[in-house]
Design a protein around this motif. Structure first.
Motif, short mmCIF file in Angstrom:
data_model
loop_
_atom_site.label_atom_id
_atom_site.label_comp_id
_atom_site.label_asym_id
_atom_site.label_seq_id
_atom_site.Cartn_x
_atom_site.Cartn_y
_atom_site.Cartn_z
N UNK A 13 48.09 33.22 33.94
CA UNK A 13 47.12 33.75 34.90
C UNK A 13 46.64 35.13 34.46
N UNK A 14 47.56 35.94 33.91
CA UNK A 14 47.18 37.28 33.46
C UNK A 14 46.18 37.20 32.30
N UNK A 15 46.42 36.30 31.36
CA UNK A 15 45.51 36.15 30.23
C UNK A 15 44.14 35.65 30.68
N UNK A 16 44.14 34.79 31.69
CA UNK A 16 42.88 34.24 32.19
C UNK A 16 42.09 35.27 32.99
N UNK A 17 42.79 36.12 33.74
CA UNK A 17 42.12 37.08 34.64
C UNK A 17 42.49 38.52 34.30
N UNK A 18 42.62 38.83 33.01
CA UNK A 18 43.10 40.15 32.61
C UNK A 18 42.17 41.28 33.06
N UNK A 19 40.86 41.02 33.11
CA UNK A 19 39.92 42.06 33.55
C UNK A 19 40.10 42.36 35.04
N UNK A 20 40.41 41.33 35.81
CA UNK A 20 40.66 41.53 37.24
C UNK A 20 41.91 42.38 37.44
N UNK A 21 42.97 42.06 36.70
CA UNK A 21 44.19 42.86 36.78
C UNK A 21 43.94 44.30 36.33
N UNK A 22 43.11 44.47 35.30
CA UNK A 22 42.80 45.81 34.81
C UNK A 22 42.06 46.62 35.87
N UNK A 23 41.16 45.97 36.59
CA UNK A 23 40.43 46.65 37.67
C UNK A 23 41.36 47.04 38.81
N UNK A 24 42.46 46.30 38.98
CA UNK A 24 43.40 46.59 40.08
C UNK A 24 44.35 47.73 39.75
N UNK A 25 44.45 48.10 38.46
CA UNK A 25 45.42 49.13 38.05
C UNK A 25 45.22 50.46 38.78
N UNK A 26 44.00 51.02 38.85
CA UNK A 26 43.83 52.31 39.56
C UNK A 26 44.31 52.26 41.00
N UNK A 27 44.02 51.15 41.71
CA UNK A 27 44.45 51.06 43.10
C UNK A 27 45.96 50.94 43.22
N UNK A 28 46.59 50.21 42.30
CA UNK A 28 48.05 50.09 42.31
C UNK A 28 48.69 51.45 42.07
N UNK A 29 48.15 52.20 41.10
CA UNK A 29 48.67 53.54 40.81
C UNK A 29 48.50 54.45 42.02
N UNK A 30 47.33 54.35 42.66
CA UNK A 30 47.08 55.16 43.85
C UNK A 30 48.10 54.85 44.95
N UNK A 31 48.32 53.56 45.19
CA UNK A 31 49.26 53.16 46.24
C UNK A 31 50.68 53.64 45.94
#
Length: 306
Positions: A13-31
């Motif tokens: 799933x990560x390989x298929x949607x890696x750009x989506x996970x990358x976009x989520x990184x800033x919000x995860x770091x913020x949280x």
């Protein structure tokens, strides 16, 4: 599913949607940085925290600060004011975005509909300081509201100097500021209602009011329930910024809430342990309200957050 299968599925799933996970990184770091790590500071609610000795050197005092708050002079005032303002918000502010969304949905002219949407959204984007300044100006002795009152034969009055009027002013300003923005999610929910239901209702002779009552409202009801549950989770978190900017010594009796009390005790009196204990007490109540509302909703409507 075994652990290896689950891991393989996650990797795929990560390989298929890696750009989506990358976009989520800033919000995860913020949280993590600003929501979860600060939770460690809750521990000072059970200490007499001193800067010179730090977190690990401060004396543990158990529930001392919680007891001081509950037995304190201001406990009844801040809790009752918080509950009253929150209930007013729930009764008058919460339904307004739903009503506005339904009214906008019934509009036929697209240009007028977009105009209403734009105008209603605008107050949300006004800075809280500027917005509070506008409220102060409108409610002043020579302000717009006083002039309207005088036109109808009333006496000019500064509403923000009348304790009995503060809650009404705060609630009305909340309606003005947040109704348009809050309507967005309900407008999105309305668009998900199956158009074929409206066509079938028209064939059966249903009026616009009948379609609204029997199709539109039931269609957005799950969204309303979800928003209500989330609203209950913030029931005791009356925004202190606007209240601090609007209240004064005269209206303190009806305007002082838990969040403003925490602000004064923590940042002005620098009693960090006590203010943390009060805020933690407030969070426990909010969490309990979420659990209770979610359980009731799941039992009554089968719609819930979990």
């Amino acid at each position: 599913m075994s652990l290896s299968q689950l891991s393989a599925r996650i990797v795929k799933d990560f390989r298929k949607n890696k750009m989506v996970y990358l976009m989520a990184v800033p919000m995860v770091v913020f949280l993590v940085l600003f929501r979860y790590l600060p939770m460690l500071g809750i521990a000072i609610a059970f200490q007499d925290f001193k800067y010179r000795v730090g977190f690990f050197g401060s004396k543990w005092v158990g529930l001392k600060h919680f007891q001081s708050f509950v037995n304190g002079y201001y406990f009844g005032r801040v809790v009752s004011n918080t509950l009253i303002i929150s209930l007013l918000d729930l009764l008058f502010v919460f339904p307004m975005p739903i009503l506005l969304a339904l009214l906008i949905n019934e509009m036929k002219g697209q240009r007028f509909k977009r105009l209403v949407q734009t105008v209603s959204y605008m107050p949300h984007f006004i800075s809280i300081i500027v917005f509070s300044g506008m409220i102060i100006e409108f409610c002043s002795l020579d302000g717009l509201i006083s002039k309207i009152i005088s036109i109808f034969g009333g006496e000019r009055v500064n509403l923000l100097m009348k304790p009995e009027a503060f809650r009404g002013v705060y609630t009305a300003s909340s309606i003005w500021k947040e109704t348009g923005w809050g309507a967005i999610i309900y407008l999105a929910a309305v668009t998900r209602v199956d158009p074929q239901l409206y066509e079938a209702a028209e064939m059966d002779g249903a009026t616009r009011l009948g379609k609204l009552w029997h199709i539109t409202l039931p269609g957005i009801l799950p969204t309303v329930i979800m928003m209500l549950i989330l609203k209950m989770g913030n029931m005791m978190n009356v925004g202190f910024e606007r209240i601090i900017l609007l209240y004064n010594d005269v209206t303190m009796e009806t305007a002082d809430v838990i969040s403003t009390y925490v602000y004064r005790k923590g940042l002005i009196d620098m009693n960090y342990s006590f203010s943390t204990a009060v805020d933690f007490f407030n969070s426990i109540i909010n969490f309990s309200l979420v659990l209770l509302t979610n359980a009731i909703s799941r039992r009554v409507s089968e719609t819930s957050l979990w």
